[in-house]
Design a protein around this motif. Structure first.
Motif, mmCIF file in Angstrom:
data_model
loop_
_atom_site.group_PDB
_atom_site.id
_atom_site.type_symbol
_atom_site.label_atom_id
_atom_site.label_comp_id
_atom_site.label_asym_id
_atom_site.label_seq_id
_atom_site.Cartn_x
_atom_site.Cartn_y
_atom_site.Cartn_z
ATOM 1 N N VAL A 367 0.833 -1.205 0.000
ATOM 2 C CA VAL A 367 0.000 0.000 0.000
ATOM 3 C C VAL A 367 0.867 1.255 0.000
ATOM 4 N N ALA A 368 1.962 1.256 0.788
ATOM 5 C CA ALA A 368 2.853 2.420 0.839
ATOM 6 C C ALA A 368 3.431 2.747 -0.527
ATOM 7 N N ALA A 369 3.671 1.718 -1.332
ATOM 8 C CA ALA A 369 4.245 1.921 -2.669
ATOM 9 C C ALA A 369 3.286 2.659 -3.595
ATOM 10 N N LYS A 370 2.011 2.730 -3.230
ATOM 11 C CA LYS A 370 1.005 3.360 -4.079
ATOM 12 C C LYS A 370 0.726 4.817 -3.701
ATOM 13 N N VAL A 371 1.447 5.309 -2.703
ATOM 14 C CA VAL A 371 1.234 6.680 -2.237
ATOM 15 C C VAL A 371 1.992 7.663 -3.121
ATOM 16 N N ARG A 372 1.280 8.652 -3.601
ATOM 17 C CA ARG A 372 1.872 9.748 -4.355
ATOM 18 C C ARG A 372 1.521 11.048 -3.635
ATOM 19 N N HIS A 373 2.447 11.990 -3.622
ATOM 20 C CA HIS A 373 2.155 13.252 -2.939
ATOM 21 C C HIS A 373 2.005 14.389 -3.933
ATOM 22 N N ARG A 374 1.175 15.343 -3.548
ATOM 23 C CA ARG A 374 0.987 16.553 -4.355
ATOM 24 C C ARG A 374 1.174 17.759 -3.455
ATOM 25 N N LEU A 375 2.094 18.617 -3.835
ATOM 26 C CA LEU A 375 2.395 19.800 -3.045
ATOM 27 C C LEU A 375 1.362 20.882 -3.316
ATOM 28 N N ASP A 376 0.760 21.393 -2.242
ATOM 29 C CA ASP A 376 -0.207 22.479 -2.364
ATOM 30 C C ASP A 376 0.434 23.746 -1.796
ATOM 31 N N PRO A 377 0.846 24.670 -2.642
ATOM 32 C CA PRO A 377 1.529 25.887 -2.169
ATOM 33 C C PRO A 377 0.633 26.793 -1.341
ATOM 34 N N ASN A 378 -0.671 26.535 -1.360
ATOM 35 C CA ASN A 378 -1.605 27.366 -0.608
ATOM 36 C C ASN A 378 -1.735 26.944 0.850
ATOM 37 N N ILE A 379 -1.178 25.783 1.189
ATOM 38 C CA ILE A 379 -1.183 25.386 2.602
ATOM 39 C C ILE A 379 -0.005 26.078 3.275
ATOM 40 N N PRO A 380 -0.242 26.898 4.283
ATOM 41 C CA PRO A 380 0.846 27.648 4.915
ATOM 42 C C PRO A 380 1.931 26.729 5.476
ATOM 43 N N LEU A 381 3.147 27.277 5.570
ATOM 44 C CA LEU A 381 4.290 26.531 6.068
ATOM 45 C C LEU A 381 4.024 25.939 7.437
ATOM 46 N N ARG A 382 3.331 26.681 8.295
ATOM 47 C CA ARG A 382 3.130 26.241 9.673
ATOM 48 C C ARG A 382 1.894 25.373 9.861
ATOM 49 N N ALA A 383 1.146 25.134 8.797
ATOM 50 C CA ALA A 383 -0.038 24.267 8.896
ATOM 51 C C ALA A 383 0.385 22.814 8.667
ATOM 52 N N THR A 384 1.248 22.316 9.545
ATOM 53 C CA THR A 384 1.841 20.994 9.340
ATOM 54 C C THR A 384 0.891 19.854 9.690
ATOM 55 N N THR A 385 -0.221 20.146 10.352
ATOM 56 C CA THR A 385 -1.170 19.076 10.648
ATOM 57 C C THR A 385 -2.448 19.224 9.820
ATOM 58 N N LYS A 386 -2.313 19.898 8.688
ATOM 59 C CA LYS A 386 -3.412 19.988 7.738
ATOM 60 C C LYS A 386 -3.052 19.156 6.524
ATOM 61 N N GLY A 387 -3.987 18.335 6.058
ATOM 62 C CA GLY A 387 -3.719 17.525 4.877
ATOM 63 C C GLY A 387 -4.936 16.717 4.487
ATOM 64 N N SER A 388 -4.853 16.095 3.324
ATOM 65 C CA SER A 388 -5.966 15.269 2.860
ATOM 66 C C SER A 388 -5.435 14.032 2.163
ATOM 67 N N VAL A 389 -6.276 13.005 2.164
ATOM 68 C CA VAL A 389 -5.936 11.723 1.551
ATOM 69 C C VAL A 389 -7.080 11.308 0.640
ATOM 70 N N THR A 390 -6.745 10.882 -0.571
ATOM 71 C CA THR A 390 -7.729 10.315 -1.488
ATOM 72 C C THR A 390 -7.232 8.953 -1.948
ATOM 73 N N VAL A 391 -8.068 7.949 -1.751
ATOM 74 C CA VAL A 391 -7.724 6.571 -2.124
ATOM 75 C C VAL A 391 -8.653 6.134 -3.254
ATOM 76 N N ARG A 392 -8.057 5.631 -4.320
ATOM 77 C CA ARG A 392 -8.846 5.126 -5.442
ATOM 78 C C ARG A 392 -8.678 3.616 -5.518
ATOM 79 N N ALA A 393 -9.803 2.947 -5.596
ATOM 80 C CA ALA A 393 -9.821 1.482 -5.681
ATOM 81 C C ALA A 393 -10.878 1.097 -6.716
ATOM 82 N N GLY A 394 -10.419 0.786 -7.932
ATOM 83 C CA GLY A 394 -11.380 0.506 -9.006
ATOM 84 C C GLY A 394 -12.200 1.741 -9.282
ATOM 85 N N LYS A 395 -13.505 1.577 -9.246
ATOM 86 C CA LYS A 395 -14.408 2.700 -9.484
ATOM 87 C C LYS A 395 -14.713 3.489 -8.220
ATOM 88 N N ASP A 396 -14.238 2.998 -7.102
ATOM 89 C CA ASP A 396 -14.539 3.649 -5.821
ATOM 90 C C ASP A 396 -13.454 4.651 -5.441
#
Length: 462
Positions: A367-396
């Motif tokens: 599962v770890a091998a399937k993780v890709r990251h996307r940098l969002d420049p709009n998230i402030p430097l100090r907002a280190t505990t803000k983030g989101s995760v999207t998981v795709r599995a087939g059509k879901d």
């Protein structure tokens, strides 16, 4: 905005520290909670951080004294006890943190303060100990919050640099230094420190896990020398070649250091970690656990995972080949792919999640091998505990976003969760606690603010 004369910055802070004899009740009890948390995670590190044992061995070979060593049940000199306690403080990356300041304000400070409890000739009360810890944590957070750009950008690893100020402040306060001596303590402690970012490029290095050892020891020695009137720099913080100019390269706001000084104590705004990993991973762990509980989710059917991160947390995703398959526990704790995969597969992240067998779990690594990251420049430097995760599995598709991770003051752990963390950590002690002693330690720590002699607490540690 507060006016700051950089030539007087250290003096204003030193006078504040030496003249503050007590903290408001809320701040005092938060310092107590930080001490309880620090003691617990350090005890766990006595077996879970192999690199800490050589620190113990060297300390016992080279020193004698009365200061308690956490977890191992031994005593040695105050500087060496601080050294060993500091090696344990961050060993399993489970200690408290200030999310927006991006600092671990109490790790080195508490390691140093505990060493002084048994060193000082007269008794230190619980309130006196907690006040020293609270003042130290506040100072660390103020300095950290002043940076416009992380000093790590310039090749430093700034956490131990900050920690040395916390350690010297806590030790100096307990040794009853005056303002001149406190300035000297900071100077003399700084003179023993160097902390470089090269550890980020050395995944098998032990330095990241034991880093607070050096700051804690330097802080105690600096304070002890200052108490004997060894002179330091005139302006260790704001001088032309002081800490802020030398390490932060003028990219800081000194007014932030003095804003609401004495009225607001930033060390009381810490987050307590629900999971033993870098705080920057926590938004993704929390999101992963939430997704693992969603109807229809099956970790074995995951095709692709996207995490949205800010610039600060990019270090938790790259180099990708190392972060997806970390070789040791501390590397895994600094990996969003590994911790997120653990949350998705297991539905939880615990101390056991970083044991050798867990690091080799094929389901987690897949599962770890399937993780890709996307940098969002709009998230402030100090907002280190803000983030989101999207998981795709087939059509879901399964998504979850976190604004502030669990453990933040606005999303605090409950009393039962704190107690469960304490008990879990103590079960890993190098010198096991009996049920009776464990209960006594818990009760003593929670009543510390009422004790006339903090040695009643360190006696249970040693």
């Amino acid at each position: 905005m507060v006016h700051v004369d950089l030539g007087e910055l250290s003096r204003r802070l030193a006078e504040h520290v030496v003249q503050t004899d007590s903290l408001p009740n809320r701040e005092l009890l938060t310092a107590q909670a930080s001490l309880i948390d620090a003691v617990a995670v350090s005890i766990a590190a006595s077996t879970l951080t192999p690199a800490a044992r050589p620190f113990l061995e060297v300390a016992m070979e080279t020193s004698h004294g009365a200061s308690a060593i956490i977890g191992f049940g031994e005593r040695c000199s105050a500087p060496m006890a601080a050294w060993v306690n500091g090696a344990l403080a961050h060993g399993i990356d489970y200690e408290d943190t200030h999310d927006s300041a991006i600092a671990h304000p109490h790790a080195a400070a508490i390691a140093a303060a505990l060493a002084i409890v048994d060193y000082r000739a007269d008794a230190i009360s619980g309130t006196e100990l907690l006040t020293a810890i609270g003042l130290a944590g506040d100072l660390v957070c103020r300095i950290a919050a002043s940076f416009d750009v992380s000093p790590d950008t310039f090749g430093w690893h700034v956490t131990p640099w900050l920690g040395v100020f916390g350690a010297a402040t806590a030790a100096g306060k307990l040794l009853k230094l005056d303002a001149n001596q406190m300035i000297a303590a900071w100077s003399l402690s700084m003179s023993q420190m160097a902390s470089f970012g090269e550890l980020k490029y050395s995944p098998l290095s032990d330095v990241r896990s034991v880093r607070d050892a050096f700051a804690a020891k330097a802080g105690v020695l600096g304070a002890m020398l200052a108490a004997r009137n060894v002179r330091g720099y005139d302006e260790p913080l704001g001088g032309k070649a002081g800490f802020l100019n030398g390490v932060a390269r003028n990219q800081y706001q000194p007014a932030r250091i003095l804003e609401d000084l004495g009225e607001k104590f930033l060390g009381a705004e810490v987050s307590f970690k629900p999971w033993p990993a870098c705080r920057g991973t926590h938004a993704y762990i929390e999101a992963g656990i939430a997704i693992s509980r969603m109807p229809g989710f099956d970790a074995s059917k995951v095709d692709e995972i996207e995490v949205v991160i800010n610039q600060k947390n990019e270090m938790l995703c790259v180099p990708e080949e190392i972060k997806r398959a970390p070789e040791n526990a501390i590397g895994a704790k600094f990996s969003i792919p590994f911790t997120l995969a653990t949350a998705l597969v297991k539905g939880e992240v615990a101390i056991a999640s970083f044991e050798p067998d867990a690091l080799q779990d094929p389901k987690i690594l897949s599962v770890a091998a399937k993780v890709r990251h996307r940098l969002d420049p709009n998230i402030p430097l100090r907002a280190t505990t803000k983030g989101s995760v999207t998981v795709r599995a087939g059509k879901d598709e399964f998504s979850h976003s976190v604004e502030k991770a669990l453990g933040h003051p606005e999303k605090p752990l409950g009393p039962a969760e704190h107690k469960a963390k304490f008990d879990d950590c103590l079960s890993y002690a190098a010198r096991p606690f009996s049920d009776k002693t464990r209960t006594q330690l818990w009760e003593c720590l929670n009543q510390l603010h009422t004790l006339n002699d903090a040695r009643k607490m360190t006696a249970l540690l040693a």
